[in-house]
Design a protein around this motif. Structure first.
Motif, short mmCIF file in Angstrom:
data_model
loop_
_atom_site.label_atom_id
_atom_site.label_comp_id
_atom_site.label_asym_id
_atom_site.label_seq_id
_atom_site.Cartn_x
_atom_site.Cartn_y
_atom_site.Cartn_z
N ILE B 53 -31.88 -49.18 17.25
CA ILE B 53 -30.52 -48.33 17.03
C ILE B 53 -30.67 -46.88 16.99
O ILE B 53 -30.31 -46.15 17.70
CB ILE B 53 -29.59 -49.05 15.79
CG1 ILE B 53 -29.31 -50.40 16.12
CG2 ILE B 53 -28.52 -48.06 15.41
CD1 ILE B 53 -28.82 -50.90 14.78
N PRO B 54 -31.62 -46.35 16.30
CA PRO B 54 -31.84 -44.91 16.07
C PRO B 54 -32.51 -44.35 17.42
O PRO B 54 -32.13 -43.37 17.73
CB PRO B 54 -32.66 -44.58 15.08
CG PRO B 54 -32.79 -45.89 13.98
CD PRO B 54 -32.33 -46.97 15.14
N LEU B 55 -33.27 -45.01 17.95
CA LEU B 55 -34.24 -44.43 19.11
C LEU B 55 -33.75 -44.72 20.45
O LEU B 55 -34.26 -43.98 21.46
CB LEU B 55 -35.60 -44.97 19.00
CG LEU B 55 -36.67 -44.41 17.75
CD1 LEU B 55 -37.90 -45.12 17.85
CD2 LEU B 55 -36.50 -42.88 17.72
N THR B 57 -30.94 -44.02 22.19
CA THR B 57 -30.38 -42.99 22.77
C THR B 57 -31.52 -41.90 23.17
O THR B 57 -31.60 -41.45 24.45
CB THR B 57 -29.43 -42.26 22.19
OG1 THR B 57 -28.50 -43.18 21.48
CG2 THR B 57 -28.50 -41.24 23.09
N VAL B 58 -32.31 -41.70 22.26
CA VAL B 58 -33.39 -40.54 22.58
C VAL B 58 -34.20 -40.82 23.64
O VAL B 58 -34.53 -40.11 24.43
CB VAL B 58 -34.04 -40.28 21.40
CG1 VAL B 58 -35.38 -39.32 21.35
CG2 VAL B 58 -33.30 -39.58 20.02
N MET B 59 -34.88 -42.29 23.33
CA MET B 59 -35.92 -42.51 24.55
C MET B 59 -35.14 -42.75 25.76
O MET B 59 -35.92 -42.48 26.82
CB MET B 59 -36.31 -43.88 23.97
CG MET B 59 -37.32 -43.76 22.64
SD MET B 59 -38.86 -42.72 22.80
CE MET B 59 -39.43 -42.69 21.44
N VAL B 61 -32.82 -40.99 27.01
CA VAL B 61 -32.63 -39.73 27.80
C VAL B 61 -34.28 -39.29 28.22
O VAL B 61 -34.33 -38.71 29.44
CB VAL B 61 -32.32 -38.65 26.58
CG1 VAL B 61 -32.41 -37.16 27.21
CG2 VAL B 61 -30.90 -38.93 26.26
N ILE B 62 -35.23 -39.49 27.46
CA ILE B 62 -36.32 -38.84 27.89
C ILE B 62 -36.89 -39.84 29.05
O ILE B 62 -37.80 -39.36 29.78
CB ILE B 62 -37.51 -39.08 26.54
CG1 ILE B 62 -36.82 -38.31 25.46
CG2 ILE B 62 -38.84 -38.75 26.88
CD1 ILE B 62 -36.98 -36.66 25.69
N ALA B 202 -42.97 -45.26 22.28
CA ALA B 202 -43.02 -44.30 23.42
C ALA B 202 -44.16 -44.27 24.40
O ALA B 202 -45.15 -44.80 24.05
CB ALA B 202 -42.92 -42.90 22.67
N PRO B 203 -43.72 -44.00 25.58
CA PRO B 203 -44.74 -43.97 26.62
C PRO B 203 -46.28 -42.96 26.35
O PRO B 203 -45.96 -41.90 25.70
CB PRO B 203 -44.19 -43.44 27.83
CG PRO B 203 -42.85 -43.42 27.48
CD PRO B 203 -42.49 -43.61 26.03
N GLN B 206 -45.80 -38.98 26.44
CA GLN B 206 -45.07 -38.27 25.35
C GLN B 206 -45.88 -37.97 24.20
O GLN B 206 -45.67 -37.34 23.52
CB GLN B 206 -43.98 -39.43 24.83
CG GLN B 206 -42.89 -39.78 25.88
CD GLN B 206 -42.10 -38.54 26.42
OE1 GLN B 206 -41.91 -37.52 25.57
NE2 GLN B 206 -41.70 -38.61 27.53
#
Lengths: 270, 272
Positions: B53-55, B57-59, B61-62, B202-203, B206
């Motif tokens: 849920i928190p990550l 959107t951020v991920m 976009v990245i 995360a990849p 990053q």
């Protein structure tokens, strides 16, 4: 065991204010010494928050900076300081349970020790622990690039927020600790703090959360504390989050102070 | 024994299968009765919610190179479910060791590996629940198996293998350490650190330059890579299931087993 009359050696009775100060000082010293010689407690309150801060900075710091344009540290340093304060409260709640089971509280109860000094010393020791943990987190944050940009007074208030917030939380933990079993306490409180952490604005910015959960995230205690600390270090709106933090903390103290005191008395008279 | 002298010279022959079954039920039945088994369902769900849920959107976009963040992070949910089960396994084996139960078993006509085999069966039972819960959570957020039945079966088998490897290691650590609390606390950190410093959330690109070699090659990342390849992805960046890709993860798993099994044998043969 020979019982000597304490009146001859003590200038003041155990109920006098002078005794309260002296006994509180002695007991605070005792708790802090115990804590400093317990590697697990030290690890929980000092090392793990710093490790967590490092991890967060390495793993998602870059992405959040790209996403929101501000350094993620201004969210993660406050958040980790608060998480450290909360996990310390759990550790001391467990210790309180152990001292009760060992009969130490009952021993203090029957000795000429000021009745209030036990609880007050715990609050003071907890405050010192949180203060130290917060300072360590700030130092690590500073090495990573965290800076106070709002002057000295704001920085002082910044350090004070985790202490106040942590003490309110510790009141809650104490109230629960004296009434419940150890294992369930630790597990449930740990789950609660993790959820507070992940769904707070310190983990990722508010806009990154889905719409439906944003109101919850925005107003939960950890987020408002983080937002206040963010405003005090980086800048931004301060009044609302600070008021909310104050309300949450005072609310917790009001709700849990009486059960904590009753529970402590009960634990001491077992 | 009512008589003073030995009535027989033959040693008691343990009925291993029956003993194993009795000791397995000792571990499984109470956890179902007390509802403790529910934690195996709740933990993966809590983990999925806390990271997805928190990550998301951020991920997104990245960019992860995958069709969805759910497809990307599914393996770490599985691994976390396994790690959670492993911590519980260590707690239980340490409890058996510290309460003197292992010594008691050692003095009884029981096959020497039976207690450990029973503990491992209990662990497999919990693993199956935890992995199933993780898959359900993954399905809810949008993870799908994109390849044929064989790959899907491979995914399930490999998930279970990782879980068995983790719990086996944890069981040995718990038995050797003999302290439930200390073991549990000591085992909380490694999954956290290895999990966060892996390509699970995360990849690798990053991460900061200096830590990338570690992130790419540590076992958790390798397990994640293998599971991603077995699940597949519509964008085709999940990797091919070849020996080159599957070799390192299988070797990591094999290495842990090779280290733990002799230790487990030694510990269970140790007549205190």
């Amino acid at each position: 065991m020979v019982l000597t009359t304490e009146r001859g050696t003590l200038a003041h009775g155990e109920t006098s204010p002078v005794s309260l100060l002296r006994h509180t000082a002695i007991q605070t010293q005792r708790l802090l010494l115990r804590w400093s010689r317990n590697p697990v407690a030290l690890l929980e309150t000092l090392i793990i928050p710093c490790l967590l801060l490092l991890m967060l900075d390495i793993v998602i710091g870059g992405q959040i900076q790209k996403f929101s344009g501000t350094d993620a540290l201004y969210g993660s340093v406050p958040m980790v300081a608060i998480v450290g304060a909360l996990s310390g409260a759990v550790a001391s709640g467990v210790m309180l349970g152990r001292e009760r089971d060992a009969g130490l509280l009952a021993r203090f109860w029957v000795l000429p020790v000021h009745r209030s000094s036990g609880l007050i010393s715990r609050i003071l020791a907890e405050g010192c622990r949180i203060l130290l943990g917060t300072l360590v987190v700030i130092i690590v944050g500073h090495l990573l690039g965290f800076r106070f940009q709002q002057g000295f007074a704001a920085a002082l208030l910044f350090v004070f927020i985790p202490v106040f917030f942590g003490l309110a939380f510790a009141t809650m933990v104490t109230a629960i600790a004296v009434f419940t079993a150890k294992a369930t306490l630790v597990e449930s409180v740990t789950i609660l703090t993790s959820l507070l952490m992940f769904f707070s604005t310190g983990f990722v910015p508010l806009i990154a959360f889905p719409q439906w959960i944003q109101p919850v995230v925005r107003n939960q205690p950890m987020s408002v504390a983080v937002d206040s600390m963010k405003a005090l270090s980086l800048g931004g709106p301060l009044a609302r989050p600070l008021t909310m933090t104050f309300l949450w903390s005072v609310g917790a103290i009001i709700v849990f102070a009486v059960p904590a005191v009753i529970g402590y008395r009960r634990a001491s008279r077992r | 024994m009512t008589a003073g002298a030995w009535l027989t010279d033959t040693r008691a022959t343990p009925v291993r299968a029956q003993q194993w079954w009795v000791l397995t039920t000792r571990l499984v039945t109470p956890s179902i009765k007390t509802g403790e088994v529910l934690s195996s369902i709740v933990a993966p769900a809590a983990f999925t919610a806390s990271f997805y849920i928190p990550l998301k959107t951020v991920m997104t976009v990245i960019g992860t190179g995958f069709s969805s963040y759910a497809q990307f992070m599914m393996p770490i949910v599985i691994l976390q479910a396994c790690a959670f089960t492993a911590i519980g396994a260590a707690f239980r084996s340490a409890t058996d060791a510290v309460s003197g139960l292992d010594r008691r078993f050692g003095s009884m006509p029981i096959g020497s590996l039976v207690p450990m085999a029973a503990r491992m069966s209990g662990n497999v039972f919990r693993l199956l629940i935890a992995i199933a819960a993780a898959l359900v959570c993954g399905h809810v957020i949008g993870f799908r198996f994109r390849l044929d039945a064989w790959h899907t079966l491979g995914f399930l088998a490999f998930s279970l293998l990782i879980g068995i490897v983790f719990t086996l290691g944890a069981d040995v650590i718990g038995t050797a350490a003999k302290s439930p609390e200390a073991t549990t606390q000591a085992l909380v950190l490694p999954p956290l650190i290895l999990g966060m410093l892996s390509t699970g959330l995360a990849p690798a690109s990053q991460f900061p330059e200096w830590i990338q070699p570690f992130v790419r090659n540590q076992p958790v990342s390798q397990f994640v890579i293998a599971l991603r390849a077995l699940a597949g992805d519509t964008k085709g960046n999940a990797g091919e299931v070849t020996w080159a890709l599957m070799g390192p993860p299988l070797l990591w798993a094999g290495a842990i087993v090779v280290i733990c099994l002799p230790l487990a044998l030694r510990l269970s043969k140790r007549r205190a």
